[in-house]
Write a protein that holds these residues in place. Structure first.
Motif, mmCIF file in Angstrom:
data_model
loop_
_atom_site.group_PDB
_atom_site.id
_atom_site.type_symbol
_atom_site.label_atom_id
_atom_site.label_comp_id
_atom_site.label_asym_id
_atom_site.label_seq_id
_atom_site.Cartn_x
_atom_site.Cartn_y
_atom_site.Cartn_z
ATOM 1 N N GLY A 46 13.393 10.914 1.398
ATOM 2 C CA GLY A 46 12.380 12.145 1.708
ATOM 3 C C GLY A 46 10.792 11.713 1.086
ATOM 4 N N ASN A 47 10.193 12.113 2.444
ATOM 5 C CA ASN A 47 8.624 11.661 2.834
ATOM 6 C C ASN A 47 7.622 12.452 1.704
ATOM 7 O OD1 ASN A 47 6.730 10.389 3.567
ATOM 8 N ND2 ASN A 47 6.403 11.499 5.116
ATOM 9 N N GLY A 48 6.988 11.918 0.525
ATOM 10 C CA GLY A 48 6.087 12.774 0.058
ATOM 11 C C GLY A 48 6.407 13.398 -1.172
ATOM 12 N N VAL A 49 8.007 13.350 -1.265
ATOM 13 C CA VAL A 49 8.378 13.828 -2.731
ATOM 14 C C VAL A 49 8.120 12.690 -3.616
ATOM 15 C CG1 VAL A 49 9.964 14.937 -3.884
ATOM 16 C CG2 VAL A 49 9.659 15.643 -1.207
ATOM 17 N N CYS A 50 8.178 13.460 -4.833
ATOM 18 C CA CYS A 50 8.113 12.824 -6.037
ATOM 19 C C CYS A 50 9.383 12.410 -6.596
ATOM 20 C CB CYS A 50 6.942 12.917 -7.280
ATOM 21 S SG CYS A 50 4.799 12.930 -7.085
ATOM 22 N N ARG A 51 9.720 10.791 -6.205
ATOM 23 C CA ARG A 51 11.253 10.598 -6.458
ATOM 24 C C ARG A 51 11.286 9.332 -7.835
ATOM 25 N NH1 ARG A 51 11.776 6.679 -1.747
ATOM 26 N NH2 ARG A 51 10.540 4.878 -1.906
ATOM 27 N N SER A 52 10.527 9.193 -8.270
ATOM 28 C CA SER A 52 11.047 8.347 -9.754
ATOM 29 C C SER A 52 11.633 9.269 -11.110
ATOM 30 C CB SER A 52 9.574 7.982 -9.894
ATOM 31 O OG SER A 52 10.086 6.833 -11.254
ATOM 32 N N ASN A 53 12.342 8.738 -12.160
ATOM 33 C CA ASN A 53 12.855 9.594 -13.050
ATOM 34 C C ASN A 53 11.288 8.483 -14.123
ATOM 35 O OD1 ASN A 53 14.896 10.538 -11.697
ATOM 36 N ND2 ASN A 53 16.153 8.610 -11.811
ATOM 37 N N PHE A 54 10.361 7.820 -13.715
ATOM 38 C CA PHE A 54 9.962 6.975 -14.959
ATOM 39 C C PHE A 54 9.327 8.760 -15.255
ATOM 40 C CE2 PHE A 54 7.610 4.936 -17.450
ATOM 41 C CZ PHE A 54 6.373 5.447 -17.563
ATOM 42 N N ALA A 55 8.983 8.930 -16.906
ATOM 43 C CA ALA A 55 8.200 9.770 -17.630
ATOM 44 C C ALA A 55 7.162 10.076 -17.743
ATOM 45 C CB ALA A 55 8.691 9.214 -19.067
ATOM 46 N N GLY A 56 6.180 9.173 -17.558
ATOM 47 C CA GLY A 56 4.980 9.207 -16.690
ATOM 48 C C GLY A 56 4.607 10.158 -15.746
ATOM 49 N N ASN A 57 3.008 10.093 -15.605
ATOM 50 C CA ASN A 57 2.498 11.302 -14.812
ATOM 51 C C ASN A 57 2.492 9.666 -13.381
ATOM 52 O OD1 ASN A 57 3.097 13.354 -16.367
ATOM 53 N ND2 ASN A 57 0.489 12.141 -17.152
ATOM 54 N N THR A 58 2.595 8.323 -13.373
ATOM 55 C CA THR A 58 2.608 7.125 -12.490
ATOM 56 C C THR A 58 3.416 6.024 -12.698
ATOM 57 O OG1 THR A 58 0.051 7.359 -12.874
ATOM 58 C CG2 THR A 58 0.623 5.423 -11.635
ATOM 59 N N ASP A 59 3.762 6.108 -11.052
ATOM 60 C CA ASP A 59 4.729 4.713 -10.639
ATOM 61 C C ASP A 59 4.383 3.953 -10.613
ATOM 62 O OD1 ASP A 59 6.763 7.654 -10.929
ATOM 63 O OD2 ASP A 59 6.057 7.926 -8.667
ATOM 64 N N VAL A 60 2.903 3.738 -9.465
ATOM 65 C CA VAL A 60 2.515 2.781 -9.113
ATOM 66 C C VAL A 60 0.820 2.767 -9.505
ATOM 67 C CG1 VAL A 60 1.913 0.488 -7.608
ATOM 68 C CG2 VAL A 60 4.077 2.232 -7.980
ATOM 69 N N ILE A 61 0.377 1.395 -10.750
ATOM 70 C CA ILE A 61 -0.721 1.344 -11.139
ATOM 71 C C ILE A 61 -0.842 0.089 -9.819
ATOM 72 C CG2 ILE A 61 -2.479 0.787 -12.202
ATOM 73 C CD1 ILE A 61 -0.730 1.322 -14.455
ATOM 74 N N ILE A 62 -2.727 0.374 -8.927
ATOM 75 C CA ILE A 62 -3.188 -0.404 -7.325
ATOM 76 C C ILE A 62 -4.289 -0.480 -8.346
ATOM 77 C CG2 ILE A 62 -3.463 -0.959 -6.025
ATOM 78 C CD1 ILE A 62 -1.654 0.760 -4.788
ATOM 79 N N VAL A 63 -4.513 -1.840 -8.932
ATOM 80 C CA VAL A 63 -6.055 -2.525 -9.082
ATOM 81 C C VAL A 63 -6.523 -2.895 -7.911
ATOM 82 C CG1 VAL A 63 -7.073 -4.281 -10.633
ATOM 83 C CG2 VAL A 63 -4.654 -3.395 -11.418
ATOM 84 N N GLY A 64 -7.291 -2.282 -7.618
ATOM 85 C CA GLY A 64 -8.255 -2.649 -5.520
ATOM 86 C C GLY A 64 -7.905 -1.735 -4.331
ATOM 87 N N ALA A 65 -9.401 -1.551 -4.331
ATOM 88 C CA ALA A 65 -8.830 -0.585 -3.203
ATOM 89 C C ALA A 65 -9.549 -0.901 -1.896
ATOM 90 C CB ALA A 65 -9.640 0.750 -3.939
#
Length: 545
Positions: A46-65
């Motif tokens: 599903g495009n753009g639909v949050c799909r993780s079962n992780f309990a927190g608010n973030t699935d992936v942290i990216i260091v550096g933009a």
């Protein structure tokens, strides 16, 4: 060019052609199966639909933009992951490198849906390169199949990428300096960072991706960095020039290596390679004198006046050229891509192409998943990333190191001087010879066997130039030394990149990692997809809840 002089190159090309053809057929089948797999797994995400079962608010942290970090944030968020990006400085960067995106990188940018980030920044199309050698010799080298690259100001491009990523609702982009990774029982759980206001915060996610560039302060926790600085770039911006051909970049391969390419409609970025690990001094005027007395006489006539004016203007900058092979430690919960993981000499401008290729590959590997919380299982699965990235990174890294090593060497050694002449004349042959090298350099043909073919063909061509039509003892001696010198350049690079992983990837255990079996809950339809994906084979079981 006398046909006798290219006899050796033609023979080598003929022999290696069968190997290249056979290996490329196998890789085309693998790519086709990978493409089919990606299309099928999209059905379950599903495009753009949050799909993780992780309990927190973030699935992936990216260091550096930067280029890689911003592109990855957009790609993962489009696939439904909740992404937090932490960047040290969100103001527009002002760099002298990262301003030429080759044709292969443009394709990866389009695959990510980010090609519109080149609009509105006065980016310039680059169709070909003018290779300029001694005694006024020059040749035009074009991208194959009417492909093209783009030149632009690095900062403008990165700001566009950041804006595109931040426009998605499941991306949180903030300014802060990541000070350390948070580890718990051998698994990275998140990061500690300091905000712009100086507040120290912690944030957690199932996966932390480090892509904070060549000056990464986190890579020592995730890899064994062996960094070499063979030279520095001295950067200038040329204005008020009159070029005979538009949309053309320059490789100036004389006593000094200089590359130049358009970055806007009225500016050319000029990078002068200064060998050595010591930064060229600017404040005392020594670098300006060097540029005027040593480099300026080697510039093409159409760039000479603009080059002198740029020196007088005084905006001279430097940047170290860093080389670092990829040597990651598999770490549950953490990952590295881009220049944080692997660096090559910037003389061919291949860094962004490798970085964007990393982004596409990581996105595709994560697509079959809907839960990243099992750090150990995800880490084991993602080990295949380091094998699958090899073709592109190997070709670009090896060509960059080879070109710089050959043309930065002294002419006092007859064998090295002959190697320079042979390399340039090989490029001048045109057709499959120059286009084949450009396809490798630009990421259009990431085929290790094709690179080996061109290396041996070039070496055979160089030897043929010496021995034909009549070999003499002196020429035979130079030819033997040339073979030794050429082998001494190529084989250390092959060893650093990993011979088995590059040429026999299917024999590596990590090559065929299967995604962890997960259920993908489509709450809107009331169906559950069970994905038992293997490389090239997709099985989806649909059950009604």
């Amino acid at each position: 060019m006398d046909s006798k002089h290219i006899f050796g190159g033609v023979v080598a090309a003929f022999l290696f052609g069968f190997v290249v053809l056979y290996s490329s057929r196998g890789r085309e089948n693998i790519k086709a199966s990978e493409k089919n797999r990606s299309k099928k797994t999209l059905k379950s995400s599903g495009n753009g639909v949050c799909r993780s079962n992780f309990a927190g608010n973030t699935d992936v942290i990216i260091v550096g933009a930067g280029v890689a970090g911003s592109a990855l944030a957009y790609a993962l968020a489009k696939d439904g992951w909740r992404v937090q990006v932490i960047e040290r400085d969100l103001t527009e960067p002002d760099r002298i490198v990262g301003e030429l995106l080759h044709a292969g990188g443009l394709i990866k940018l389009a695959e990510l849906g980010l090609q519109d980030c080149l609009d509105g920044i006065d980016s310039q199309i680059v169709f070909s390169f003018a290779a300029v050698h001694k005694d006024g010799k020059r040749t035009a080298i074009s991208y194959p199949a009417n492909a093209s690259g783009r030149g632009f100001h690095n900062g403008r491009f990165i700001q566009k990428l950041r804006e595109k990523a931040a426009s998605l609702p499941n991306v949180k982009l903030e300014q802060g300096t990541v000070t350390s990774l948070v580890e718990e029982n051998g698994t990275i759980k998140g990061v500690l960072y300091k905000t712009k206001a100086g507040q120290e915060l912690a944030t957690s996610a199932s996966l932390t991706v480090v892509c904070d560039g060549c000056f990464s302060n986190l890579r020592r926790n995730l890899c064994n960095p062996k960094i070499e600085v063979p030279s520095y770039f001295v950067g200038l911006v040329l204005e008020n020039y009159n070029l005979p051909y538009a949309n053309r970049a320059y490789f100036i391969l004389k006593d000094t290596i200089v590359i130049a390419y358009p970055v806007s409609s009225n500016e050319i970025r000029c990078l002068v390679d200064v060998p050595g690990s010591k930064q060229p001094p600017i404040a005392n005027g020594e670098t300006a004198r060097y540029l005027k007395t040593v480099v300026a006489p080697q510039m093409p006539p159409e760039l000479y006046n603009a080059f002198i004016c740029a020196i007088d203007k005084g905006n001279i900058r430097t940047m170290p050229n860093r080389i670092m092979p990829a040597s990651p430690y598999p770490t549950p919960g953490a990952f590295m891509i881009g220049d944080s993981l692997n660096m090559r000499h910037a003389v061919t401008g291949g860094g962004m192409t490798v970085g964007l290729s990393d982004v596409v590959l990581l996105r595709d590997l994560l697509r079959p998943l809907n839960d990243l919380s099992n750090g150990a299982a995800i880490c084991k699965y993602l080990e295949s990333f380091y094998i699958l990235r090899k073709p592109t990174s190997f070709a670009i890294n090896t060509l960059a190191s080879t070109l710089h090593t050959v043309f930065s060497s002294s002419d006092q050694d007859p064998s090295r001087k002959e190697m320079k002449e042979a390399f340039f004349n090989y490029l001048s042959l045109g057709g499959a010879f120059s286009e084949g090298l450009m396809a490798l350099l630009s990421g259009l043909n990431p085929d290790p066997w094709s690179l080996v073919f061109h290396c041996f063909a070039m070496l055979a061509y160089a030897v043929g130039r010496l021995l034909l039509p009549f070999p003499t003892p002196k020429r035979m001696c130079i030819a033997a030394k040339l073979i030794l010198v050429g082998s001494g350049i190529i084989f250390p690079i092959l060893k650093a990149e990993g011979i088995r992983a590059t040429f026999l990837p299917a024999t590596m255990p990590a090559y065929c990692r299967t995604p962890p079996v997960q259920s993908i809950d489509d709450r809107e339809t009331g169906y559950v997809w069970f994905d038992s994906n293997t490389r090239g084979n997709n099985v989806f079981i649909l059950l009604r809840l």
